[in-house]
Design a protein around this motif. Structure first.
Motif, PDB file in Angstrom:
ATOM      1  N   SER A 189       0.925  -1.208   0.211  1.00  0.00           N
ATOM      2  CA  SER A 189      -0.126  -0.066   0.111  1.00  0.00           C
ATOM      3  C   SER A 189       0.898   1.292  -0.178  1.00  0.00           C
ATOM      4  O   SER A 189       0.641   1.893   0.949  1.00  0.00           O
ATOM      5  CB  SER A 189      -0.915  -0.059   1.284  1.00  0.00           C
ATOM      6  OG  SER A 189      -1.315  -1.311   1.537  1.00  0.00           O
ATOM      7  N   GLY A 190       1.625   1.513  -1.099  1.00  0.00           N
ATOM      8  CA  GLY A 190       2.649   2.631  -1.119  1.00  0.00           C
ATOM      9  C   GLY A 190       1.928   3.830  -0.940  1.00  0.00           C
ATOM     10  O   GLY A 190       2.691   4.725  -0.512  1.00  0.00           O
ATOM     11  N   GLN A 195       2.773   7.098   6.110  1.00  0.00           N
ATOM     12  CA  GLN A 195       2.308   7.089   7.589  1.00  0.00           C
ATOM     13  C   GLN A 195       3.362   6.535   8.507  1.00  0.00           C
ATOM     14  O   GLN A 195       3.104   6.343   9.738  1.00  0.00           O
ATOM     15  CB  GLN A 195       1.050   6.154   7.540  1.00  0.00           C
ATOM     16  CG  GLN A 195       0.004   6.356   6.768  1.00  0.00           C
ATOM     17  CD  GLN A 195      -1.043   7.619   7.138  1.00  0.00           C
ATOM     18  OE1 GLN A 195      -0.629   8.307   8.084  1.00  0.00           O
ATOM     19  NE2 GLN A 195      -2.064   8.030   6.534  1.00  0.00           N
ATOM     20  N   LEU A 196       4.371   5.991   7.938  1.00  0.00           N
ATOM     21  CA  LEU A 196       5.461   5.341   8.728  1.00  0.00           C
ATOM     22  C   LEU A 196       6.829   5.519   7.726  1.00  0.00           C
ATOM     23  O   LEU A 196       6.876   4.829   7.046  1.00  0.00           O
ATOM     24  CB  LEU A 196       5.050   3.763   9.053  1.00  0.00           C
ATOM     25  CG  LEU A 196       6.212   3.076   9.734  1.00  0.00           C
ATOM     26  CD1 LEU A 196       6.658   3.467  11.039  1.00  0.00           C
ATOM     27  CD2 LEU A 196       5.504   1.529  10.092  1.00  0.00           C
ATOM     28  N   TYR A 197       7.890   6.213   8.452  1.00  0.00           N
ATOM     29  CA  TYR A 197       8.811   6.481   7.366  1.00  0.00           C
ATOM     30  C   TYR A 197      10.116   6.858   8.284  1.00  0.00           C
ATOM     31  O   TYR A 197       9.963   7.217   9.613  1.00  0.00           O
ATOM     32  CB  TYR A 197       8.833   7.438   6.481  1.00  0.00           C
ATOM     33  CG  TYR A 197       8.333   8.750   7.092  1.00  0.00           C
ATOM     34  CD1 TYR A 197       7.055   9.176   7.270  1.00  0.00           C
ATOM     35  CD2 TYR A 197       9.345   9.810   7.448  1.00  0.00           C
ATOM     36  CE1 TYR A 197       6.801  10.556   7.933  1.00  0.00           C
ATOM     37  CE2 TYR A 197       8.932  10.974   8.169  1.00  0.00           C
ATOM     38  CZ  TYR A 197       7.845  11.400   8.267  1.00  0.00           C
ATOM     39  OH  TYR A 197       7.631  12.550   8.675  1.00  0.00           O
ATOM     40  N   ILE A 205       6.753  12.480   0.825  1.00  0.00           N
ATOM     41  CA  ILE A 205       6.413  11.171   0.364  1.00  0.00           C
ATOM     42  C   ILE A 205       4.987  11.402  -0.281  1.00  0.00           C
ATOM     43  O   ILE A 205       4.328  11.863   0.440  1.00  0.00           O
ATOM     44  CB  ILE A 205       6.482  10.024   1.677  1.00  0.00           C
ATOM     45  CG1 ILE A 205       8.157   9.893   2.117  1.00  0.00           C
ATOM     46  CG2 ILE A 205       5.851   8.852   0.945  1.00  0.00           C
ATOM     47  CD1 ILE A 205       7.883   8.984   3.413  1.00  0.00           C
ATOM     48  N   ASN A 206       4.875  10.764  -1.207  1.00  0.00           N
ATOM     49  CA  ASN A 206       3.578  11.102  -1.907  1.00  0.00           C
ATOM     50  C   ASN A 206       2.925  12.317  -1.899  1.00  0.00           C
ATOM     51  O   ASN A 206       1.748  12.692  -1.902  1.00  0.00           O
ATOM     52  CB  ASN A 206       2.419  10.145  -1.225  1.00  0.00           C
ATOM     53  CG  ASN A 206       2.669   8.518  -1.011  1.00  0.00           C
ATOM     54  OD1 ASN A 206       3.164   8.181  -2.229  1.00  0.00           O
ATOM     55  ND2 ASN A 206       2.296   8.074  -0.120  1.00  0.00           N
ATOM     56  N   GLY A 207       3.795  13.314  -2.081  1.00  0.00           N
ATOM     57  CA  GLY A 207       3.669  14.901  -2.245  1.00  0.00           C
ATOM     58  C   GLY A 207       3.237  15.141  -0.944  1.00  0.00           C
ATOM     59  O   GLY A 207       2.683  16.457  -1.118  1.00  0.00           O
ATOM     60  N   LYS A 208       3.528  14.410   0.417  1.00  0.00           N
ATOM     61  CA  LYS A 208       3.115  15.024   1.330  1.00  0.00           C
ATOM     62  C   LYS A 208       4.262  15.377   2.130  1.00  0.00           C
ATOM     63  O   LYS A 208       5.555  14.681   2.067  1.00  0.00           O
ATOM     64  CB  LYS A 208       2.280  14.010   2.375  1.00  0.00           C
ATOM     65  CG  LYS A 208       0.969  13.744   1.484  1.00  0.00           C
ATOM     66  CD  LYS A 208       0.160  13.001   2.501  1.00  0.00           C
ATOM     67  CE  LYS A 208      -1.262  12.844   2.231  1.00  0.00           C
ATOM     68  NZ  LYS A 208      -1.485  12.311   1.093  1.00  0.00           N
ATOM     69  N   LEU A 319       3.596   1.099   2.945  1.00  0.00           N
ATOM     70  CA  LEU A 319       3.418   0.037   3.854  1.00  0.00           C
ATOM     71  C   LEU A 319       3.227  -1.097   3.161  1.00  0.00           C
ATOM     72  O   LEU A 319       2.742  -1.359   2.028  1.00  0.00           O
ATOM     73  CB  LEU A 319       1.969   0.354   4.614  1.00  0.00           C
ATOM     74  CG  LEU A 319       1.949   1.641   5.275  1.00  0.00           C
ATOM     75  CD1 LEU A 319       0.408   1.845   5.762  1.00  0.00           C
ATOM     76  CD2 LEU A 319       2.980   1.797   6.340  1.00  0.00           C
ATOM     77  N   THR A 320       3.857  -2.405   3.588  1.00  0.00           N
ATOM     78  CA  THR A 320       4.007  -3.514   2.915  1.00  0.00           C
ATOM     79  C   THR A 320       3.800  -4.950   3.649  1.00  0.00           C
ATOM     80  O   THR A 320       3.893  -4.611   5.032  1.00  0.00           O
ATOM     81  CB  THR A 320       5.403  -3.582   2.238  1.00  0.00           C
ATOM     82  OG1 THR A 320       5.283  -4.473   1.213  1.00  0.00           O
ATOM     83  CG2 THR A 320       6.605  -3.647   3.094  1.00  0.00           C
TER      84      THR A 320
END
Ligand code: UT7
Length: 330
Positions: A189-190, A195-197, A205-208, A319-320
């Motif tokens: 769920s890339g 949410q966790l990095y 990340i993801n433009g955020k 997330l994986t």
């Protein structure tokens, strides 16, 4: 028990683990941040975690787990032809931890690769090892899951610092006439990666926008919600794919992220909690090391036996998710 769509020519032949000596209790943490033993136990199931010494690094923990394996099983490493280390906390990005292991144990000639799939890393490395052995090129693969999360934990953030600890697990995967890996499942769920990095370079990340402070940053509530919906879904998909039911599973070994997540997953899937192995209580969340540590605790307690069907389920940063069903061969 096998399924035409899944092939395996590999089996586990040895297992070892290591945790650092230093114990960080909930009491200790309550003197560092605004928290308390009762809150931590109730919300996470964690009582204490192990912390590596200042001069003790990921490579040292990898070596110690492999030495432990060599002390316990009559195996030798000279003909290992691949080393895979799953970690998010290598002491050097290059050389890889796998290359350090090759040098430390004087392995003659082998491939050496670190893989990074956060808390799913150990299971992902086992999946890759099975694939490498299936090619026919490789026969004996050393798989290690190791973390020194204390070195990247922000001890001013009470929402994360209570969770993480350090540890290491090692397994030998060898070519076998009757493959012991029964099935696997992966999902990513890339889009939820922010949410966790842990970032020390990029600040998005993801433009955020994210914090690039080199420490673990987590939106605990969101990761919690994701885990308790995704993991049961993944288990059901895996069981359906291989025409199995929860009764076929002798031991369920989820990533030890939080005891409440494990209980919720068991409730939703019908897997009895007594059939679940975890390392959360005394080691906390050790990411790529949590599944091998849980297995090794059970081995030392004599709980697992040869022939048992075991479901490993790693999930986390990405997330994986990586899950593997195997027949226990030790
Ligand atoms: O391994 C990778 C995958 N990671 C995970 O799976 C972690 C998933 N998330 C979790 O495990 C949980 O979300 C946490 C353990 C991180 C947090 O537990 P929670 O039950 O989700 O707590 P919360 O974030 O909803 O916070 C509840 C309350 C808040 O106070 P208010 O707003 O209700 O007044 C927090 O400020 O608890 C407070 N709180 C704390 N209190 C004492 C947060 N951290 C602490 C703390 N001690 N350490």
């Amino acid at each position: 028990m096998s399924h035409p769509s899944f092939q395996s020519a590999a089996a586990l032949t040895a297992f070892g683990s290591y945790v650092p000596d230093r114990i960080l209790t909930n009491e200790d943490l309550s003197r560092i941040v605004d928290t308390n033993h009762e809150w931590i136990v109730q919300r996470t199931g964690i009582v204490e975690r192990r912390i590596s010494a200042e001069d003790e690094y990921c490579s040292d923990l990898c070596f110690a787990a492999v030495r432990n394996m060599l002390e316990r099983y009559p195996v030798q490493l000279q003909d290992v032809d691949f080393v895979l280390v799953a970690t998010t906390t290598p002491d050097t990005f290059f050389p890889s931890m796998a290359a350090r292991v090759q040098a430390e144990f004087g392995i003659a000639s082998c491939g050496a690769v670190d893989i990074q799939a956060a808390c799913a890393g150990f299971v992902a490395a086992l999946q890759i090892a099975n694939g490498l052995i299936l090619t026919g090129v490789h026969r004996k693969i050393l798989v290690i899951g190791t973390e020194t999360l204390s070195k990247i934990t922000d001890y001013t953030d009470r929402t994360t610092c209570i969770l993480f600890g350090d540890g290491s697990g090692a397994a030998l995967v060898e070519r076998a006439d009757k493959g012991a890996f029964i099935g696997s499942y992966v999902s990513t769920s890339g889009g939820e990666g922010h949410q966790l990095y842990r970032s020390s370079l990029s600040s998005s990340i993801n433009g955020k926008e994210i914090l690039a402070n080199g420490k673990i940053v987590q939106n605990g509530r969101e990761v919690y919600k994701w885990a308790v919906s995704q993991v049961p879904r993944g288990i059901n998909a895996l069981l359906e794919r291989y025409s199995l039911t929860v009764e076929d599973i002798d031991w369920f070994v989820p990533h030890s992220a939080n005891m409440r997540i494990i209980e919720s997953v068991c409730e939703k899937t019908g897997i009895p909690i007594e059939r679940t192995l975890s390392s959360i209580e005394h080691y906390g969340n050790t990411s790529a090391a949590s599944i091998p540590l849980a297995i090794d605790l059970a081995l030392k307690e004599g709980r697992m036996s040869e022939g048992d069907t075991v479901l490993l389920y790693g999930f986390g940063g990405g997330l994986t998710e990586s899950a593997l069903l195997l027949r226990w061969t030790l």
